[in-house]
Design a protein around this motif. Sequence first.
Motif, PDB file in Angstrom:
ATOM      1  N   SER A 110       0.855  -1.193   0.000  1.00 55.67           N
ATOM      2  CA  SER A 110       0.000   0.000   0.000  1.00 55.67           C
ATOM      3  C   SER A 110       0.890   1.241   0.000  1.00 55.67           C
ATOM      4  CB  SER A 110      -0.973  -0.027   1.180  1.00 55.67           C
ATOM      5  OG  SER A 110      -1.967  -1.021   0.974  1.00 55.67           O
ATOM      6  N   ASN A 138      -2.359  -0.553  -4.286  1.00 54.35           N
ATOM      7  CA  ASN A 138      -3.587   0.229  -4.425  1.00 54.35           C
ATOM      8  C   ASN A 138      -3.315   1.724  -4.353  1.00 54.35           C
ATOM      9  OD1 ASN A 138      -2.881  -0.256  -1.697  1.00 54.35           O
ATOM     10  ND2 ASN A 138      -4.958   0.197  -0.994  1.00 54.35           N
ATOM     11  N   HIS A 139      -2.023   2.102  -4.311  1.00 51.88           N
ATOM     12  CA  HIS A 139      -1.605   3.501  -4.375  1.00 51.88           C
ATOM     13  C   HIS A 139      -0.443   3.612  -5.370  1.00 51.88           C
ATOM     14  CE1 HIS A 139      -4.032   4.792  -0.883  1.00 51.88           C
ATOM     15  NE2 HIS A 139      -3.752   3.595  -0.392  1.00 51.88           N
ATOM     16  N   PRO A 157      -6.364   0.269  -8.024  1.00 48.76           N
ATOM     17  CA  PRO A 157      -7.063   0.936  -6.920  1.00 48.76           C
ATOM     18  C   PRO A 157      -8.053  -0.002  -6.238  1.00 48.76           C
ATOM     19  CG  PRO A 157      -7.121   2.254  -8.935  1.00 48.76           C
ATOM     20  CD  PRO A 157      -6.630   0.898  -9.322  1.00 48.76           C
ATOM     21  N   SER A 158      -8.238   0.222  -4.946  1.00 48.16           N
ATOM     22  CA  SER A 158      -9.204  -0.568  -4.177  1.00 48.16           C
ATOM     23  C   SER A 158      -9.918   0.376  -3.229  1.00 48.16           C
ATOM     24  CB  SER A 158      -8.503  -1.694  -3.412  1.00 48.16           C
ATOM     25  OG  SER A 158      -9.427  -2.458  -2.677  1.00 48.16           O
ATOM     26  N   GLN A 159     -11.065   0.885  -3.658  1.00 49.69           N
ATOM     27  CA  GLN A 159     -11.783   1.883  -2.890  1.00 49.69           C
ATOM     28  C   GLN A 159     -13.205   1.423  -2.620  1.00 49.69           C
ATOM     29  OE1 GLN A 159     -11.466   5.355  -5.366  1.00 49.69           O
ATOM     30  NE2 GLN A 159      -9.346   5.772  -4.791  1.00 49.69           N
ATOM     31  N   GLY A 160     -13.760   1.930  -1.511  1.00 49.48           N
ATOM     32  CA  GLY A 160     -15.128   1.610  -1.179  1.00 49.48           C
ATOM     33  C   GLY A 160     -15.261   0.248  -0.513  1.00 49.48           C
ATOM     34  N   LYS A 163     -14.669  -4.666  -2.675  1.00 50.58           N
ATOM     35  CA  LYS A 163     -13.325  -4.839  -3.210  1.00 50.58           C
ATOM     36  C   LYS A 163     -13.272  -5.899  -4.305  1.00 50.58           C
ATOM     37  CE  LYS A 163     -11.944  -2.256   0.307  1.00 50.58           C
ATOM     38  NZ  LYS A 163     -11.503  -0.865   0.165  1.00 50.58           N
ATOM     39  N   GLN A 188      -5.256  -4.014   3.050  1.00 46.88           N
ATOM     40  CA  GLN A 188      -6.587  -4.418   2.607  1.00 46.88           C
ATOM     41  C   GLN A 188      -6.872  -5.818   3.158  1.00 46.88           C
ATOM     42  OE1 GLN A 188      -8.692  -2.403   0.433  1.00 46.88           O
ATOM     43  NE2 GLN A 188      -7.144  -0.909   1.055  1.00 46.88           N
TER      44      GLN A 188
END
Length: 297
Positions: A110, A138-139, A157-160, A163, A188
């Motif tokens: 990350s 994911n960044h 990316p892994s948002q919300g 996943k 994550q």
Amino acid sequence: MTAPAPPVTTGPAGGADQACLVIHGPDRPGIVAAVSALIARHGGNIVTLDQYSDDPEGGEFFQRVVFHRHDLRVAVPAIEADLAETLGPLNQEWRLTDQSTPKRMAILASQSDHCLLDLLWRHRRGELPVSIPMVISNHTNLAEDVRSFGVPFLHIPSQGPDKSEAEARIVEALAGNADFVVLARYMQILSSDFLSGVGVPVINIHHSFLPAFIGAAPYRKAKERGVKLIGATSHYVTEDLDEGPIIEQDVVRVTHADSAADLQRRGADVERAVLSRAVLWHAQDRVIRHGNHTIIF
């Protein structure tokens, strides 16, 4: 406090024409003799042999043997056929690996860089017998650092709360490209669908002796609790969060005078060391998983 000494290693990588045979099954007389005789009749010479039984009467038997055999790759099919015929009646599970072929280690990260860069640095120095096909994050803040080591960087990316799309993309990227995955502070939580989809071992590093100080700001929580030891745990990832088989742990003493920042800095040192040892032992086929614990040779 002095941590227990790690297992003795024979170097970061095996030589040419060296194989590693790992065996696990019910203990009974004659297993060591059968394995030694098998290696001898195929022209092999045993380099190292480690074994352990948790109970000689009805217990479980574990063994790791490294042996040299000229033109190993030519001989492997005949050796594997003999292993199946010899060890089958003894109810032993086994795996045979060519030690000259490095395992492919994909890394997920990350924003924290200490574990990731340590693995990349050790790999560049030849201390880890692996290849690194990719780093996935994911960044994007670590992209240039990773690429400076000549390793491909992939941003997913892994948002919300959902996943699933990100996990599906990671599984697709890893398919056929990795023999195991390392979570170098990948922040994550992985789903059971991801673990089944990726289909290879996943190794994590955790910032304490498990289970303790779970969640955000662990070193602030440790400071508030007044701990005298901080540590790190590397373990295999399972569907049960932070409950997988432990590979390695270590600690360092701290005092009331250490700030939360001091704890985090010293904790990062322990995390790097613990993860690198766990990765090395896995890459060298020194780890045998048995239930929810491990045997490390």
